[in-house]
Design a protein around this motif. Sequence first.
Motif, PDB file in Angstrom:
ATOM      1  N   UNK A   1       0.850  -1.165   0.000  1.00  0.00           N
ATOM      2  CA  UNK A   1       0.000   0.000   0.000  1.00  0.00           C
ATOM      3  C   UNK A   1       0.893   1.224   0.000  1.00  0.00           C
ATOM      4  N   UNK A   2       0.624   2.159  -0.869  1.00  0.00           N
ATOM      5  CA  UNK A   2       1.423   3.383  -0.949  1.00  0.00           C
ATOM      6  C   UNK A   2       0.478   4.557  -0.817  1.00  0.00           C
ATOM      7  N   UNK A   6      -0.035   6.335   5.185  1.00  0.00           N
ATOM      8  CA  UNK A   6       0.574   5.116   5.703  1.00  0.00           C
ATOM      9  C   UNK A   6       0.823   5.200   7.205  1.00  0.00           C
ATOM     10  N   UNK A   7       1.162   6.377   7.703  1.00  0.00           N
ATOM     11  CA  UNK A   7       1.383   6.551   9.138  1.00  0.00           C
ATOM     12  C   UNK A   7       0.112   6.263   9.929  1.00  0.00           C
ATOM     13  N   UNK A   8      -1.040   6.634   9.374  1.00  0.00           N
ATOM     14  CA  UNK A   8      -2.294   6.373  10.085  1.00  0.00           C
ATOM     15  C   UNK A   8      -2.624   4.882  10.054  1.00  0.00           C
ATOM     16  N   UNK A  34      13.884  -2.638  11.867  1.00  0.00           N
ATOM     17  CA  UNK A  34      14.418  -2.004  10.668  1.00  0.00           C
ATOM     18  C   UNK A  34      13.405  -2.043   9.530  1.00  0.00           C
ATOM     19  N   UNK A  35      12.685  -3.164   9.418  1.00  0.00           N
ATOM     20  CA  UNK A  35      11.657  -3.277   8.375  1.00  0.00           C
ATOM     21  C   UNK A  35      10.562  -2.253   8.610  1.00  0.00           C
ATOM     22  N   UNK A  36      10.106  -2.152   9.842  1.00  0.00           N
ATOM     23  CA  UNK A  36       9.070  -1.171  10.165  1.00  0.00           C
ATOM     24  C   UNK A  36       9.570   0.244   9.886  1.00  0.00           C
ATOM     25  N   UNK A  39       9.417   0.942   6.229  1.00  0.00           N
ATOM     26  CA  UNK A  39       8.042   1.236   5.794  1.00  0.00           C
ATOM     27  C   UNK A  39       7.712   2.689   6.071  1.00  0.00           C
ATOM     28  N   UNK A  40       8.087   3.141   7.265  1.00  0.00           N
ATOM     29  CA  UNK A  40       7.809   4.531   7.627  1.00  0.00           C
ATOM     30  C   UNK A  40       8.572   5.485   6.725  1.00  0.00           C
ATOM     31  N   UNK A  41       9.832   5.154   6.446  1.00  0.00           N
ATOM     32  CA  UNK A  41      10.650   6.004   5.588  1.00  0.00           C
ATOM     33  C   UNK A  41      10.125   6.089   4.168  1.00  0.00           C
ATOM     34  N   UNK A  42       9.609   4.976   3.667  1.00  0.00           N
ATOM     35  CA  UNK A  42       9.042   4.942   2.305  1.00  0.00           C
ATOM     36  C   UNK A  42       7.590   5.381   2.277  1.00  0.00           C
ATOM     37  N   UNK A  43       7.002   5.586   3.459  1.00  0.00           N
ATOM     38  CA  UNK A  43       5.582   5.897   3.584  1.00  0.00           C
ATOM     39  C   UNK A  43       4.755   4.826   2.879  1.00  0.00           C
TER      40      UNK A  43
END
Length: 142
Positions: A1-2, A6-8, A34-36, A39-43
């Motif tokens: 999902x992009x 994504x933060x919500x 690190x994976x999580x 995800x946050x970094x890539x949103x």
Amino acid sequence: MRSKKSQTVLARLKQITGTKSDASLSSALKVSPQTLSSWKGRDSTPYSLCVEIAQARGISLDWLLLGEGPVLRLSTAGNASEQTQETITRENTILAMWRLLNEEDRNAIQHALEEKRRLREMELKLSEMASILSTLQQLRET
């Protein structure tokens, strides 16, 4: 999902897993911190993970991904006809009581329920292992 939201989605994942920190969420999702973080970094949150969690926990995918509709997945027509009126009444009573609780109490109850589910899974695995061990012991004796 992009999505910019994504933060919500991650916040809702924390809510349904009863976690507060990223570290505890990564543990609950069985992914590395690190994976999580990536995800946050890539949103971006993996859609397949969201689907898997929604199915496993009976959560509405609309709510998890979009924040729309009820948190719990509505029963399909086939499932609704199989449920007894007593079950439906009990679920509605529990849901009504749930709505009266504050967030801290909801998280505590959710955590207890998740722990109960994990214990049941462990008991099942232990039973399976005991059965395998018994079979191996019988084979060894013969």
